[in-house]
Scaffold this active site. Structure first.
Site, PDB file in Angstrom:
ATOM      1  N   TYR A   1      76.725 -21.036  40.293  1.00 52.43           N
ATOM      2  CA  TYR A   1      77.549 -19.984  39.966  1.00 52.43           C
ATOM      3  C   TYR A   1      77.112 -19.115  38.908  1.00 52.43           C
ATOM      4  O   TYR A   1      76.694 -19.544  37.765  1.00 52.43           O
ATOM      5  CB  TYR A   1      78.953 -20.540  39.809  1.00 52.43           C
ATOM      6  CG  TYR A   1      79.608 -21.097  41.116  1.00 52.43           C
ATOM      7  CD1 TYR A   1      79.210 -21.130  42.403  1.00 52.43           C
ATOM      8  CD2 TYR A   1      80.874 -22.009  40.722  1.00 52.43           C
ATOM      9  CE1 TYR A   1      79.779 -21.724  43.441  1.00 52.43           C
ATOM     10  CE2 TYR A   1      81.495 -22.647  41.700  1.00 52.43           C
ATOM     11  CZ  TYR A   1      80.953 -22.620  43.042  1.00 52.43           C
ATOM     12  OH  TYR A   1      81.647 -23.013  44.027  1.00 52.43           O
TER      13      TYR A   1
ATOM     14  N   LEU B   1      94.167 -12.246  52.230  1.00 54.72           N
ATOM     15  CA  LEU B   1      95.567 -12.683  52.436  1.00 54.72           C
ATOM     16  C   LEU B   1      96.235 -12.026  50.990  1.00 54.72           C
ATOM     17  O   LEU B   1      97.668 -12.288  51.053  1.00 54.72           O
ATOM     18  CB  LEU B   1      95.803 -14.117  52.351  1.00 54.72           C
ATOM     19  CG  LEU B   1      95.191 -14.777  53.802  1.00 54.72           C
ATOM     20  CD1 LEU B   1      95.306 -16.162  53.575  1.00 54.72           C
ATOM     21  CD2 LEU B   1      96.036 -14.204  54.899  1.00 54.72           C
TER      22      LEU B   1
ATOM     23  N   GLY C   1      90.377 -12.899  49.387  1.00 50.66           N
ATOM     24  CA  GLY C   1      91.255 -11.924  49.080  1.00 50.66           C
ATOM     25  C   GLY C   1      92.089 -11.227  50.136  1.00 50.66           C
ATOM     26  O   GLY C   1      92.943 -10.439  49.910  1.00 50.66           O
TER      27      GLY C   1
END
Length: 356
Positions: A64, A223, A221
């Site tokens: 990440y 929803l 993102g």
């Protein structure tokens, strides 16, 4: 109806005694290396707000933001490490040009764990996931390597992510039969937009003792109501660049997903809540879900998303969301649920509905 929760309403993680919050703090947004994450100061505010509210479950991965996520989590956790459950992952390649810097094999596993421990400033990892199934490494090599890490005290619990249900159940069965450390968690994409985990992954996890951990519960993102039909042609440039590019590349931006987002928006207006809170509340209402992964790039986003814990949706609103996002379970489930086969098997007797 959905039930009100809070971050201190701890749940057991799979077939273990480990207590975790119902919302895990996903930290893929920690660091700006990919062009759209939270800078260090904002990431710290997000982390501190989550922990101060009683949250104890923090999720990261070796790859990440090119390692910045683990580094920041390690820095923020200083002084409170033992009260936190920190999960990380290995599999993704970390050194371009080196074929062994990624994959599920033992060399990648051991090197990744050692690097993660250094970045996290810790001598143990609470929960280590196999990040992605690559279909190359023999499962016995993976299972024995993971068990060695547990026996060495470098890892406490094990999990799987992004893997077919048949392979996950096979690995769990082999671990059980050979006395190796079993898996207690499974991460998979799950939201109103992506419900196919209901076919095999969720029931498999529940049956095999793995707590189910949905990622992308807001469908990257979509929803939250932040995108419209004008965004349907979003550039598909991959994970680096912008969140819209991520949503486009992942396939989350579609006519179907926006239609589902419309229904979410309608219910949000009815309840006086945000679209994100409604979408997250639907996921947490699923009894097969242990904890969902919640990411945020700003403190405001985190605070808004945490509000999902006390959202109450009526049975009628849940039915509307279910209908708007419904999927076909396909074979064999449509057959097994059908009245003809049920009658043929039961001999006319009545049995409780089977939960698949």
């Amino acid at each position: 109806m959905t039930q009100s929760l809070d971050l201190a309403t701890y749940r057991l993680l799979g077939r273990s005694g480990l207590r975790v919050s119902p919302l895990a703090l996903g930290t893929m947004t920690f660091g700006s290396d990919w062009g759209w994450g939270a800078e260090q100061d904002e990431a710290r505010r997000i982390f501190d707000a989550y922990v101060d509210r009683g949250g104890n479950f923090v999720d990261t991965a070796n790859a990440y933001t090119n390692g910045s996520s683990e580094r920041l989590v390690g820095e923020f956790a200083e002084g409170k490490r033992n009260r936190l459950v920190i999960s990380t992952k290995y599999t993704m390649a970390t050194h371009p040009g080196d074929p062994n810097s990624g994959g599920n094999h033992r060399k990648s596993m051991v090197a990744s764990v050692e690097e993660s421990l250094r970045r996290l400033k810790s001598d143990y990892i609470d929960l280590l996931y196999v990040h992605q199934w690559e279909g190359l490494t023999p499962v016995e090599e993976i299972l024995r390597g993971l068990d060695d890490l547990v026996r060495q005290g470098k890892v406490l619990y094990l999990g799987l992510s992004d893997i077919p249900a048949w392979q996950a159940s096979r690995m769990q069965a082999i671990a059980d039969l050979r006395g190796w450390t079993p898996f207690v968690a499974l991460q998979s994409e799950y939201s109103l937009v992506e419900r196919t985990s209901e076919r095999d992954l969720i029931p498999m996890a529940n049956e095999m003792g793995m707590g189910f951990m949905p990622w992308a519960p807001l469908a990257n993102g979509v929803l939250s109501g932040k995108y419209s039909r004008a965004d349907l042609g979003a550039s598909q440039t991959g994970i680096a660049g912008s969140r819209k590019a991520v949503a486009g590349a992942h396939g989350s931006l579609s006519e179907r997903s926006l239609a589902i987002a419309d229904v979410v928006g309608e219910i949000a207006r009815e309840t006086g809540r945000s679209s994100a809170q409604v979408a997250l509340a639907w996921v947490t209402a699923n009894t097969g879900v242990t904890a969902l992964l919640l990411g945020a790039r700003t403190l405001q986003q985190l605070e808004n998303n945490l509000g999902a814990l006390d959202v109450s949706l009526s049975a009628e609103q849940m039915r509307r969301l279910d209908a708007a996002s419904a999927i076909e379970l396909g074979f064999p489930y449509n057959l097994l649920h059908g009245p003809f086969l049920r009658a043929a098997v039961s001999g006319g007797a009545h049995f409780p509905e089977r939960t698949w």
